[in-house]
Scaffold this motif. Structure first.
Motif, PDB file in Angstrom:
ATOM      1  N   ALA A 143      35.728  -6.014   4.837  1.00 39.16           N
ATOM      2  CA  ALA A 143      34.615  -6.692   4.161  1.00 39.16           C
ATOM      3  C   ALA A 143      33.493  -5.738   3.739  1.00 39.16           C
ATOM      4  O   ALA A 143      32.816  -5.988   2.740  1.00 39.16           O
ATOM      5  CB  ALA A 143      34.053  -7.784   5.066  1.00 39.16           C
ATOM      6  N   SER A 144      33.292  -4.621   4.468  1.00 35.93           N
ATOM      7  CA  SER A 144      32.143  -3.780   4.103  1.00 35.93           C
ATOM      8  C   SER A 144      32.384  -3.100   2.758  1.00 35.93           C
ATOM      9  O   SER A 144      31.446  -2.923   1.971  1.00 35.93           O
ATOM     10  CB  SER A 144      31.818  -2.775   5.203  1.00 35.93           C
ATOM     11  OG  SER A 144      32.766  -1.767   5.225  1.00 35.93           O
ATOM     12  N   ALA A 145      33.642  -2.766   2.453  1.00 40.33           N
ATOM     13  CA  ALA A 145      33.934  -2.176   1.136  1.00 40.33           C
ATOM     14  C   ALA A 145      33.729  -3.229   0.044  1.00 40.33           C
ATOM     15  O   ALA A 145      33.239  -2.922  -1.052  1.00 40.33           O
ATOM     16  CB  ALA A 145      35.368  -1.644   1.102  1.00 40.33           C
ATOM     17  N   ILE A 146      34.072  -4.469   0.361  1.00 37.85           N
ATOM     18  CA  ILE A 146      33.874  -5.551  -0.612  1.00 37.85           C
ATOM     19  C   ILE A 146      32.372  -5.776  -0.828  1.00 37.85           C
ATOM     20  O   ILE A 146      31.918  -6.012  -1.949  1.00 37.85           O
ATOM     21  CB  ILE A 146      34.578  -6.844  -0.116  1.00 37.85           C
ATOM     22  CG1 ILE A 146      36.090  -6.621  -0.014  1.00 37.85           C
ATOM     23  CG2 ILE A 146      34.241  -8.049  -0.993  1.00 37.85           C
ATOM     24  CD1 ILE A 146      36.804  -6.339  -1.321  1.00 37.85           C
ATOM     25  N   ALA A 147      31.604  -5.656   0.246  1.00 35.19           N
ATOM     26  CA  ALA A 147      30.137  -5.812   0.109  1.00 35.19           C
ATOM     27  C   ALA A 147      29.587  -4.758  -0.845  1.00 35.19           C
ATOM     28  O   ALA A 147      28.733  -5.055  -1.690  1.00 35.19           O
ATOM     29  CB  ALA A 147      29.470  -5.719   1.480  1.00 35.19           C
ATOM     30  N   ASP A 148      30.077  -3.522  -0.722  1.00 33.78           N
ATOM     31  CA  ASP A 148      29.570  -2.455  -1.601  1.00 33.78           C
ATOM     32  C   ASP A 148      29.865  -2.754  -3.070  1.00 33.78           C
ATOM     33  O   ASP A 148      29.062  -2.444  -3.946  1.00 33.78           O
ATOM     34  CB  ASP A 148      30.201  -1.100  -1.216  1.00 33.78           C
ATOM     35  CG  ASP A 148      29.712  -0.624   0.143  1.00 33.78           C
ATOM     36  OD1 ASP A 148      28.670  -1.123   0.607  1.00 33.78           O
ATOM     37  OD2 ASP A 148      30.390   0.235   0.746  1.00 33.78           O
ATOM     38  N   VAL A 149      31.020  -3.353  -3.338  1.00 37.08           N
ATOM     39  CA  VAL A 149      31.382  -3.680  -4.722  1.00 37.08           C
ATOM     40  C   VAL A 149      30.592  -4.896  -5.211  1.00 37.08           C
ATOM     41  O   VAL A 149      30.126  -4.945  -6.347  1.00 37.08           O
ATOM     42  CB  VAL A 149      32.909  -3.981  -4.831  1.00 37.08           C
ATOM     43  CG1 VAL A 149      33.272  -4.479  -6.233  1.00 37.08           C
ATOM     44  CG2 VAL A 149      33.734  -2.754  -4.461  1.00 37.08           C
ATOM     45  N   MET A 150      30.446  -5.879  -4.324  1.00 39.45           N
ATOM     46  CA  MET A 150      29.884  -7.168  -4.769  1.00 39.45           C
ATOM     47  C   MET A 150      28.363  -7.185  -4.878  1.00 39.45           C
ATOM     48  O   MET A 150      27.811  -7.880  -5.730  1.00 39.45           O
ATOM     49  CB  MET A 150      30.330  -8.297  -3.824  1.00 39.45           C
ATOM     50  CG  MET A 150      31.783  -8.695  -3.951  1.00 39.45           C
ATOM     51  SD  MET A 150      32.292  -9.114  -5.640  1.00 39.45           S
ATOM     52  CE  MET A 150      31.289 -10.583  -5.973  1.00 39.45           C
ATOM     53  N   LEU A 151      27.660  -6.453  -3.998  1.00 38.73           N
ATOM     54  CA  LEU A 151      26.195  -6.572  -3.986  1.00 38.73           C
ATOM     55  C   LEU A 151      25.557  -6.309  -5.360  1.00 38.73           C
ATOM     56  O   LEU A 151      24.730  -7.106  -5.807  1.00 38.73           O
ATOM     57  CB  LEU A 151      25.592  -5.668  -2.908  1.00 38.73           C
ATOM     58  CG  LEU A 151      25.599  -6.317  -1.517  1.00 38.73           C
ATOM     59  CD1 LEU A 151      25.357  -5.287  -0.426  1.00 38.73           C
ATOM     60  CD2 LEU A 151      24.548  -7.430  -1.425  1.00 38.73           C
ATOM     61  N   PRO A 152      25.979  -5.231  -6.072  1.00 43.79           N
ATOM     62  CA  PRO A 152      25.362  -5.021  -7.395  1.00 43.79           C
ATOM     63  C   PRO A 152      25.760  -6.074  -8.418  1.00 43.79           C
ATOM     64  O   PRO A 152      25.111  -6.198  -9.462  1.00 43.79           O
ATOM     65  CB  PRO A 152      25.902  -3.647  -7.821  1.00 43.79           C
ATOM     66  CG  PRO A 152      26.562  -3.056  -6.623  1.00 43.79           C
ATOM     67  CD  PRO A 152      26.922  -4.177  -5.693  1.00 43.79           C
ATOM     68  N   LYS A 153      26.819  -6.840  -8.134  1.00 44.83           N
ATOM     69  CA  LYS A 153      27.195  -7.911  -9.066  1.00 44.83           C
ATOM     70  C   LYS A 153      26.430  -9.199  -8.774  1.00 44.83           C
ATOM     71  O   LYS A 153      26.167 -10.004  -9.651  1.00 44.83           O
ATOM     72  CB  LYS A 153      28.693  -8.226  -8.951  1.00 44.83           C
ATOM     73  CG  LYS A 153      29.570  -7.072  -9.389  1.00 44.83           C
ATOM     74  CD  LYS A 153      31.017  -7.494  -9.435  1.00 44.83           C
ATOM     75  CE  LYS A 153      31.856  -6.307  -9.858  1.00 44.83           C
ATOM     76  NZ  LYS A 153      33.258  -6.544  -9.897  1.00 44.83           N
ATOM     77  N   LEU A 154      26.108  -9.374  -7.494  1.00 40.92           N
ATOM     78  CA  LEU A 154      25.456 -10.619  -7.085  1.00 40.92           C
ATOM     79  C   LEU A 154      23.961 -10.603  -7.383  1.00 40.92           C
ATOM     80  O   LEU A 154      23.377 -11.629  -7.725  1.00 40.92           O
ATOM     81  CB  LEU A 154      25.680 -10.861  -5.588  1.00 40.92           C
ATOM     82  CG  LEU A 154      27.132 -11.157  -5.163  1.00 40.92           C
ATOM     83  CD1 LEU A 154      27.282 -11.062  -3.647  1.00 40.92           C
ATOM     84  CD2 LEU A 154      27.569 -12.534  -5.641  1.00 40.92           C
ATOM     85  N   LEU A 155      23.336  -9.438  -7.188  1.00 42.73           N
ATOM     86  CA  LEU A 155      21.871  -9.349  -7.276  1.00 42.73           C
ATOM     87  C   LEU A 155      21.445  -8.442  -8.428  1.00 42.73           C
ATOM     88  O   LEU A 155      22.128  -7.463  -8.737  1.00 42.73           O
ATOM     89  CB  LEU A 155      21.311  -8.797  -5.959  1.00 42.73           C
ATOM     90  CG  LEU A 155      21.668  -9.597  -4.697  1.00 42.73           C
ATOM     91  CD1 LEU A 155      21.256  -8.836  -3.440  1.00 42.73           C
ATOM     92  CD2 LEU A 155      21.020 -10.988  -4.727  1.00 42.73           C
ATOM     93  N   ALA A 156      20.295  -8.764  -9.020  1.00 49.77           N
ATOM     94  CA  ALA A 156      19.751  -7.942 -10.103  1.00 49.77           C
ATOM     95  C   ALA A 156      19.314  -6.579  -9.554  1.00 49.77           C
ATOM     96  O   ALA A 156      18.931  -6.487  -8.386  1.00 49.77           O
ATOM     97  CB  ALA A 156      18.557  -8.662 -10.726  1.00 49.77           C
ATOM     98  N   PRO A 157      19.344  -5.519 -10.394  1.00 50.95           N
ATOM     99  CA  PRO A 157      18.913  -4.190  -9.919  1.00 50.95           C
ATOM    100  C   PRO A 157      17.522  -4.217  -9.306  1.00 50.95           C
ATOM    101  O   PRO A 157      17.268  -3.566  -8.288  1.00 50.95           O
ATOM    102  CB  PRO A 157      18.956  -3.323 -11.185  1.00 50.95           C
ATOM    103  CG  PRO A 157      19.911  -4.024 -12.101  1.00 50.95           C
ATOM    104  CD  PRO A 157      19.838  -5.493 -11.766  1.00 50.95           C
ATOM    105  N   SER A 158      16.615  -5.003  -9.889  1.00 48.63           N
ATOM    106  CA  SER A 158      15.247  -5.044  -9.339  1.00 48.63           C
ATOM    107  C   SER A 158      15.244  -5.670  -7.942  1.00 48.63           C
ATOM    108  O   SER A 158      14.487  -5.256  -7.061  1.00 48.63           O
ATOM    109  CB  SER A 158      14.316  -5.825 -10.268  1.00 48.63           C
ATOM    110  OG  SER A 158      14.850  -7.117 -10.481  1.00 48.63           O
ATOM    111  N   THR A 159      16.108  -6.657  -7.714  1.00 43.78           N
ATOM    112  CA  THR A 159      16.190  -7.256  -6.372  1.00 43.78           C
ATOM    113  C   THR A 159      16.738  -6.231  -5.385  1.00 43.78           C
ATOM    114  O   THR A 159      16.232  -6.101  -4.259  1.00 43.78           O
ATOM    115  CB  THR A 159      17.123  -8.501  -6.399  1.00 43.78           C
ATOM    116  OG1 THR A 159      16.670  -9.382  -7.420  1.00 43.78           O
ATOM    117  CG2 THR A 159      17.136  -9.216  -5.072  1.00 43.78           C
ATOM    118  N   VAL A 160      17.772  -5.502  -5.806  1.00 44.30           N
ATOM    119  CA  VAL A 160      18.377  -4.499  -4.916  1.00 44.30           C
ATOM    120  C   VAL A 160      17.324  -3.461  -4.530  1.00 44.30           C
ATOM    121  O   VAL A 160      17.248  -3.036  -3.374  1.00 44.30           O
ATOM    122  CB  VAL A 160      19.614  -3.838  -5.597  1.00 44.30           C
ATOM    123  CG1 VAL A 160      20.121  -2.667  -4.773  1.00 44.30           C
ATOM    124  CG2 VAL A 160      20.721  -4.876  -5.806  1.00 44.30           C
TER     125      VAL A 160
END
Ligand code: MLT
Length: 265
Positions: A143-160
């Protein structure tokens, strides 16, 4: 979190407040916790139910080629368990795909629906190939590798950049999803049928919501659905990407409340 055995598996769910039932269906690869900003506000006026789809959160995980129709049957099984004949459903992304399946199979159970950051089309061939790559990544690295792929897709760059608290909460939800759950989702999403023909047959009040900066299911996909669902409304949420309910909860909740009030739900 409450638990019920539905279709021979244990499902985690929450059930708070009184009034018209609102049932929230979460995105991939998250859990019902993503709806906390909505539960917190809406439970004062409605009966708010969130469900951990199979393989997520507090629900059991089984590795099999389940379909999104199976996920929809779990949700209907939970409503039967709770003696709820009809509800307003809110599905975001994979939750929206599940909601379209639920409407196709159980239209009488749907009083109204909200399709957020989702699409009606099936996966393209390139999309299916991407699911295969993600499945292999989940199988090999978890799951941690999936988190790395998904986080930039789920949240806007400004949120990240500016909201590490939100990033941590989303990562936590992904890390709490089993590898079996992630793989089952990917296979189920890749196999889902096209729902574009269904859109013109939807007769219940429908709201379509999309984050203005959603790249995973862009505005054009929401516009496409809203153009075809009779009488539907489209709302765009500024300052949000894919997880619009979590990034901009105030705007999302306001749109939801306007919709519920307008339709006297
Ligand atoms: C989701 O947020 O549920 C996923 O991005 C949906 C998808 O991968 O198609």
């Amino acid at each position: 979190m409450l638990k019920a055995v539905i279709n021979k598996i244990q499902l985690g769910y929450s059930d708070e407040g009184q009034g018209t039932p609102l049932v929230f269906l979460h995105a991939f690869p998250l859990s019902s916790l993503m709806w906390q900003p909505q539960v917190h506000v809406l439970k004062n006026s409605y009966r708010v139910i969130t469900v951990d789809l199979r393989g997520h959160g507090e629900s059991d995980s089984l590795l099999w080629n389940f379909t999104l129709d199976d996920y929809a049957k779990d949700v209907i099984g939970l409503l039967d368990h709770l003696n709820i004949a009809q509800a307003v459903f809110i599905g975001l992304s994979m939750g929206g795909y599940t909601l379209l399946s639920l409407y196709r199979n159980f239209p009488d159970r749907v009083k109204a629906m909200v399709l957020a950051d989702t699409r009606a089309q099936a996966d393209s061939q390139a999309g299916k190939t991407g699911r295969q790559a993600m499945t292999q990544l989940a199988y090999q690295e978890g799951a941690s590798a999936i988190a790395d792929v998904m986080l930039p897709k789920l949240l806007a760059p400004s949120t990240v950049q500016q909201r590490p608290d939100l990033v941590d909460q989303v990562r936590h939800m992904i890390l709490h999803t089993s590898t079996e759950g992630i793989i089952t989702d990917l296979m189920a999403m890749a196999a889902r049928p096209d729902s574009t023909d269904l859109l013109s047959q939807i007769t219940c009040p429908t709201l379509v919501i999309v984050g203005e900066d959603d790249l995973a299911t862009p505005l054009a996909e929401s516009q496409y659905m809203a153009d075809r669902i009779p009488g539907s409304t489209l709302v765009t949420i500024p300052g949000a990407a894919h997880l619009s309910n979590f990034e901009q909860p105030a705007a999302f909740n306001q749109s939801l409340q306007n919709f519920l009030t307008t339709h006297k739900l």
